[in-house]
Design an enzyme around this catalytic site. Structure first.
Site, PDB file in Angstrom:
ATOM      1  N   THR A  51       0.687  -7.011   2.642  1.00 38.90           N
ATOM      2  CA  THR A  51       1.147  -7.235   4.013  1.00 38.90           C
ATOM      3  C   THR A  51       0.132  -7.980   4.872  1.00 38.90           C
ATOM      4  O   THR A  51       0.520  -8.763   5.744  1.00 38.90           O
ATOM      5  CB  THR A  51       1.461  -5.871   4.671  1.00 38.90           C
ATOM      6  OG1 THR A  51       2.525  -5.271   3.934  1.00 38.90           O
ATOM      7  CG2 THR A  51       1.900  -6.011   6.108  1.00 38.90           C
ATOM      8  N   ASP A  89       3.313  -9.082  -3.509  1.00 42.59           N
ATOM      9  CA  ASP A  89       3.591  -7.788  -2.903  1.00 42.59           C
ATOM     10  C   ASP A  89       3.098  -6.814  -3.970  1.00 42.59           C
ATOM     11  O   ASP A  89       3.421  -6.975  -5.162  1.00 42.59           O
ATOM     12  CB  ASP A  89       5.102  -7.633  -2.682  1.00 42.59           C
ATOM     13  CG  ASP A  89       5.436  -6.335  -1.975  1.00 42.59           C
ATOM     14  OD1 ASP A  89       5.022  -5.280  -2.474  1.00 42.59           O
ATOM     15  OD2 ASP A  89       6.125  -6.379  -0.950  1.00 42.59           O
ATOM     16  N   SER A  90       2.296  -5.827  -3.611  1.00 41.98           N
ATOM     17  CA  SER A  90       1.657  -5.015  -4.649  1.00 41.98           C
ATOM     18  C   SER A  90       2.660  -4.224  -5.491  1.00 41.98           C
ATOM     19  O   SER A  90       2.308  -3.718  -6.559  1.00 41.98           O
ATOM     20  CB  SER A  90       0.602  -4.094  -4.043  1.00 41.98           C
ATOM     21  OG  SER A  90       1.189  -3.020  -3.358  1.00 41.98           O
ATOM     22  N   THR A  95      -0.624  -2.203   0.356  1.00 43.30           N
ATOM     23  CA  THR A  95      -0.930  -0.771   0.425  1.00 43.30           C
ATOM     24  C   THR A  95      -0.096   0.059  -0.552  1.00 43.30           C
ATOM     25  O   THR A  95      -0.517   1.146  -0.946  1.00 43.30           O
ATOM     26  CB  THR A  95      -0.682  -0.230   1.857  1.00 43.30           C
ATOM     27  OG1 THR A  95       0.678  -0.484   2.203  1.00 43.30           O
ATOM     28  CG2 THR A  95      -1.604  -0.873   2.859  1.00 43.30           C
ATOM     29  N   ASP A  96       1.086  -0.454  -0.937  1.00 44.56           N
ATOM     30  CA  ASP A  96       1.997   0.381  -1.732  1.00 44.56           C
ATOM     31  C   ASP A  96       1.386   0.867  -3.045  1.00 44.56           C
ATOM     32  O   ASP A  96       1.581   2.012  -3.431  1.00 44.56           O
ATOM     33  CB  ASP A  96       3.305  -0.377  -2.014  1.00 44.56           C
ATOM     34  CG  ASP A  96       4.190  -0.469  -0.776  1.00 44.56           C
ATOM     35  OD1 ASP A  96       3.910   0.260   0.203  1.00 44.56           O
ATOM     36  OD2 ASP A  96       5.149  -1.266  -0.781  1.00 44.56           O
TER      37      ASP A  96
HETATM   38  N1  ASP Z   1       4.861  -3.832   0.111  1.00 46.76           N
HETATM   39  C1  ASP Z   1       3.558  -4.178   0.614  1.00 46.76           C
HETATM   40  C2  ASP Z   1       2.612  -4.282  -0.562  1.00 46.76           C
HETATM   41  O1  ASP Z   1       2.288  -3.291  -1.124  1.00 46.76           O
HETATM   42  C3  ASP Z   1       3.094  -3.149   1.553  1.00 46.76           C
HETATM   43  C4  ASP Z   1       1.736  -3.365   2.132  1.00 46.76           C
HETATM   44  O2  ASP Z   1       0.984  -4.262   1.811  1.00 46.76           O
HETATM   45  O3  ASP Z   1       1.342  -2.557   2.969  1.00 46.76           O
HETATM   46  O4  ASP Z   1       2.195  -5.350  -0.902  1.00 46.76           O
END
Ligand code: ASP
Length: 591
Positions: free
Chosen positions: A51, A125-126, A157-158
């Site tokens: 993100t 996107d993780s 973060t995921d």
């Molecule tokens: N879906 C995003 C990811 O994991 C969420 C994030 O970065 O906070 O890349």
């Protein structure tokens, strides 16, 4: 004398100005001199996506990573790039990746953090990450390891907790700081957490040697294999339920050095990129069928994390379930027991938990499911180990992923008898004050080669990687004195070969200076190396030694990995300036 408010020139510059050397050939144009006197740290940022660098909205397909946008955006953010300094200096000169190099404003500790960004393609996107992506990150860390002081990984973060845990195992004998970070809101938006997360991660990676894979989020630095994502809507998105943060970035960045994990080895850093993919997470729930468990455990599954209730309990009135688990462990499928609770650990409190142990399930202590899965994947890929050895390795604390009460005792400074006796003896009224004496005591012991004193300090939980008032660690002192056994002991106790004192010297530079050949070899074996700047200046040092016929001095540099053909500032090599001495010439020609 300098006028009030004016900074007098540093002594080193004064000396140079009065010498016959050309200043400009050494230092560039005069306006960059002061900048050259600042301490600098180099950090490599691996931007994998997430993100922090996303753009888009729900109506146009949702947030997605944006390529080739981050560096340009950061250049316009004064807190993340000092454009004036960048214009006035060639600050990126000695960076491995000058194209995308930025510089932070001067930190409170009077150090410049210079950082280069490598953008992955595609940015992810993780949620789309796999073990191959972990391997790519690990390989990049290995490739650039010697060229940077610390590393930051930008990540979604995921799955950040999974990647952090996996990298903590994949990075063996780690001696430098690696920090994963990201954001809940893209850095391009008005209100976002990306800016402060990135700034905090860069400062920590650049200013401190915390030889762990860490995760920095919302002013806290966590051990990477202890975290889990707990909130989708808060900037405070991560929790480390069973270990306090390694650092809190408040008015000052306060590191809890007592809990920092260190590799206790004299082996060099390397990465292990092979991870076993035949692993899984199975969460027990009321009414789970034996068929589900059987299907999950069937070939090619080699290991699972069983997420159980409370302190490691599963139904023991279900012989069909226990039978499936027993059959699996008999087929050498590893089953690691972890609790579904956020905080706490697996313990043999209940009969329902003990019955799992009877069918061959191993306790995962207080590991998070993310760390347990990563550990399983790492351990099961160690093809040189027997099944029994792998099972033992799973129970060992490899990277601080579980609390020591599950693997053996660790002393702590705060409750030791030594501290109590000393506190009384020196009439100090609080233990922290005695703790503050530890660096001086440990450095004094290292100076005199007093191994027993060092052991005593370590036994009471004193940190042998502590720094004295000049930023010198016991390893700096032992290396300067040439105490080989003591150096080895310190390394095996977790001392860092990358610590720099206030003069910028590492233990390796100290050992070179005092020509302690065995210590140099030992430090090199452990992964110590000269920085790019030290290598750039080596030519002048070598020529000086060659011109004096100092073979020992040259040998010290040679053992430290320096090529004897390094030229000095005027382009002359040691051989060209050496005395007409047969031994010396022979030495230089042979190398
Ligand atoms: N879906 C995003 C990811 O994991 C969420 C994030 O970065 O906070 O890349």
């Amino acid at each position: 004398m300098a006028a009030a408010g004016e900074t007098p020139p540093a002594p080193r510059l004064q000396r140079l100005r009065s010498s016959s050397l050309s200043h400009e050939s050494l230092w560039g144009s005069p306006e960059v001199w002061p900048a050259r006197e600042e301490a600098r740290a180099r950090v490599l940022v691996l931007n994998t996506g997430g993100t922090i660098g996303m753009a888009g909205s729900e109506c146009d397909g949702g947030l997605a990573p944006q390529a080739n946008k981050l560096v340009e955006a950061l250049k316009k953010m004064p807190m993340l790039h000092d454009a004036e300094y960048a214009k006035a200096t060639k600050f990126y000169d000695s960076c491995a990746l000058p194209e995308s190099t930025l510089v932070l404003p001067l930190s409170k500790r009077k150090k410049r953090v210079i950082y280069s960004i490598v953008e992955y393609s595609p940015l992810l996107d993780s949620c789309n990450m796999t073990t191959d992506d972990w391997a790519k990150i690990a390989k990049d860390l290995e490739t650039y390891y010697e060229q940077y002081d610390g590393f930051v990984i930008l990540h979604g973060t995921d799955t950040m907790a999974y990647t952090a845990a996996a990298l903590s195992f994949m990075c063996e004998n780690l001696g430098k700081t690696i920090v994963l970070t990201g954001a809940q809101v893209p850095i391009y938006e008005l209100r976002n957490d990306g800016r402060s997360n990135l700034l905090g991660a860069l400062l920590i990676a650049g200013l401190f040697v915390i030889p762990e894979v860490c995760l920095y989020f919302h002013h806290k630095l966590y051990r990477g294999n202890r975290v889990t994502k707990v909130d989708t809507g808060s900037f405070d998105a991560f929790s480390s339920p069973n270990l306090p943060p390694l650092a809190n970035a408040e008015v000052d960045i306060k590191i809890d050095w007592g809990i920092v994990w260190r590799a206790t080895t004299t082996k060099k850093f390397k990465v292990h990129t092979d991870m076993n993919r035949n692993v899984g997470l199975l969460r027990i729930f009321p009414g789970i069928t034996a068929t589900t468990v059987r299907a999950f455990l069937q070939h090619p599954m080699e290991g699972i994390v069983l997420e159980t209730y409370g302190c490691g309990n599963a139904p023991n009135n279900r012989p069909d379930l226990l039978e499936e688990l027993r059959q699996a462990t008999e087929r050498n499928v590893v089953i690691l027991n972890c609790t579904q609770c956020l905080r706490g650990s697996v313990a043999p409190t209940y009969a329902t938990g003990q019955d799992l142990a009877h069918v061959g399930v191993i306790s995962g202590g207080d590991m998070t499911p993310e760390a347990s899965l990563a550990k399983l994947s790492y351990v099961l890929a160690q093809s040189q180990l027997t099944w029994k050895e792998k099972k033992q390795m799973l129970c060992d604390n490899l990277r601080g992923e579980m609390s020591s009460m599950f693997t053996g005792n660790q002393s702590s400074l705060s409750n030791s008898i030594f501290i109590k006796v000393m506190t009384k003896f020196i009439s100090l009224n609080c233990k922290e004050e005695l703790g503050a004496l530890i660096p001086s005591l440990a450095c004094a012991a290292a100076k005199t080669g007093d191994m027993d004193a060092l052991k005593a300090i370590e036994e009471v939980g004193g940190n042998l990687n502590c720094e004295d008032y000049d930023g010198r660690t016991p390893l700096h002192v032992a290396s300067s004195e040439g105490h080989v056994h003591l150096t080895e002991y310190l390394l095996k106790s977790g001392a860092s070969v990358y610590g720099k004192d206030r003069y910028g010297a590492t233990p390796l530079m100290n050992a070179i200076e005092f020509r302690h050949m065995e210590v140099i070899q030992l430090l090199r074996k452990t992964g110590a190396h000269l920085s790019k700047e030290e290598l750039e200046n080596a030519g002048t040092k070598l020529c000086l030694l060659a011109s004096k016929g100092d073979v020992d001095g040259l040998m010290a540099w040679h053992l430290a990995g320096v090529d004897m053909e390094h030229a000095d500032y005027s382009g002359r090599t040691p051989l060209q300036v050496s005395l007409p001495n047969k031994h010396l010439k022979k030495f230089l020609i042979k190398r």
